[in-house]
Design an enzyme around this catalytic site. Sequence first.
Site, mmCIF file in Angstrom:
data_model
loop_
_atom_site.group_PDB
_atom_site.id
_atom_site.type_symbol
_atom_site.label_atom_id
_atom_site.label_comp_id
_atom_site.label_asym_id
_atom_site.label_seq_id
_atom_site.Cartn_x
_atom_site.Cartn_y
_atom_site.Cartn_z
ATOM 1 N N CYS A 132 5.917 110.825 26.997
ATOM 2 C CA CYS A 132 7.339 110.933 27.318
ATOM 3 C C CYS A 132 7.690 112.387 27.638
ATOM 4 O O CYS A 132 7.132 113.317 27.056
ATOM 5 C CB CYS A 132 8.175 110.436 26.141
ATOM 6 S SG CYS A 132 7.984 108.676 25.807
ATOM 7 N N CYS A 163 11.391 107.179 16.842
ATOM 8 C CA CYS A 163 11.591 107.043 18.286
ATOM 9 C C CYS A 163 10.415 106.302 18.916
ATOM 10 O O CYS A 163 10.599 105.383 19.722
ATOM 11 C CB CYS A 163 11.759 108.432 18.914
ATOM 12 S SG CYS A 163 12.302 108.394 20.641
ATOM 13 N N CYS A 164 9.209 106.683 18.521
ATOM 14 C CA CYS A 164 8.013 106.001 19.022
ATOM 15 C C CYS A 164 7.961 104.553 18.540
ATOM 16 O O CYS A 164 7.557 103.653 19.286
ATOM 17 C CB CYS A 164 6.752 106.733 18.576
ATOM 18 S SG CYS A 164 6.441 108.299 19.406
ATOM 19 N N CYS A 177 1.298 108.308 18.892
ATOM 20 C CA CYS A 177 2.620 107.673 18.914
ATOM 21 C C CYS A 177 2.712 106.551 17.896
ATOM 22 O O CYS A 177 3.797 106.186 17.467
ATOM 23 C CB CYS A 177 2.915 107.138 20.312
ATOM 24 S SG CYS A 177 1.809 105.811 20.848
ATOM 25 N N CYS A 184 8.538 114.936 24.861
ATOM 26 C CA CYS A 184 7.525 115.245 23.839
ATOM 27 C C CYS A 184 6.206 115.714 24.436
ATOM 28 O O CYS A 184 5.173 115.673 23.762
ATOM 29 C CB CYS A 184 7.294 114.022 22.960
ATOM 30 S SG CYS A 184 8.779 113.403 22.161
#
Length: 236
Positions: free
Chosen positions: A210, A129-130, A232, A213
């Site tokens: 985010c 995702c990062c 990240c 998270c």
Amino acid sequence: MGNAQLITRVGNNSAGLSRDAIDDLNREYRDLDFEARIRRVYQDFAPDKIMVTSSFAATSAYFLHIISSIRPEQKIHFIDTGYHFEETLKYKEYLIERFNLDVIDLRADERQHQITQDEQMWRTDPDLCCQVNKVQPLEDAKEHYDLWISSLMGWQTEHRAGLEVFEERRGMIKFNPMIDVTREQRDAYIADHDLPFHPLVEEGYHSIGCSHCTWKGEGREGRWQGSSKTECGIHL
């Protein structure tokens, strides 16, 4: 080493910078304070080849206040992951207006971002995702620059504690002028200049990324809870 020598040593392509040249830069800058380092780097490197990033997180006003006072025309790159707190976006707009910042938003490929959303990838694979929403957009933007100024401070994580003022990361020079700034020095500067913290700081959030998270907590303990992840990926 004087400025002219340093510019010649660095050249226009950081990918070819030797370990010895990095060591020379660190010796030249080591005894300078944070503000002096930033002033000096704009003399030693072509300003239009310098990239500045900000997450508009907990204490970004500190970093941006100095950058904007030294080079008001400096463009600031912000990675818009699509998952930021609303408070972060409002803080960003406030600092843009207060410091008259020129901000460039970096975003992931729309289709790839949608996949991370549909699959709730922050739960199933936070590293990927990062990679999609933060690392790749920044990598694409970095192709146009030779030097990247970050606002990392050594006390924030064990990884950051081991970083130097200058390092080479993925073919470009990474400049960490705040790396040896203490938390006390940061807070004193913020107080002396009446700068605003991110609005979530007073609610107990000390490292803000985010919304999926980020939890309340000291330092980086509020990031990616329940996993060993502390970065990240953009600073690795």
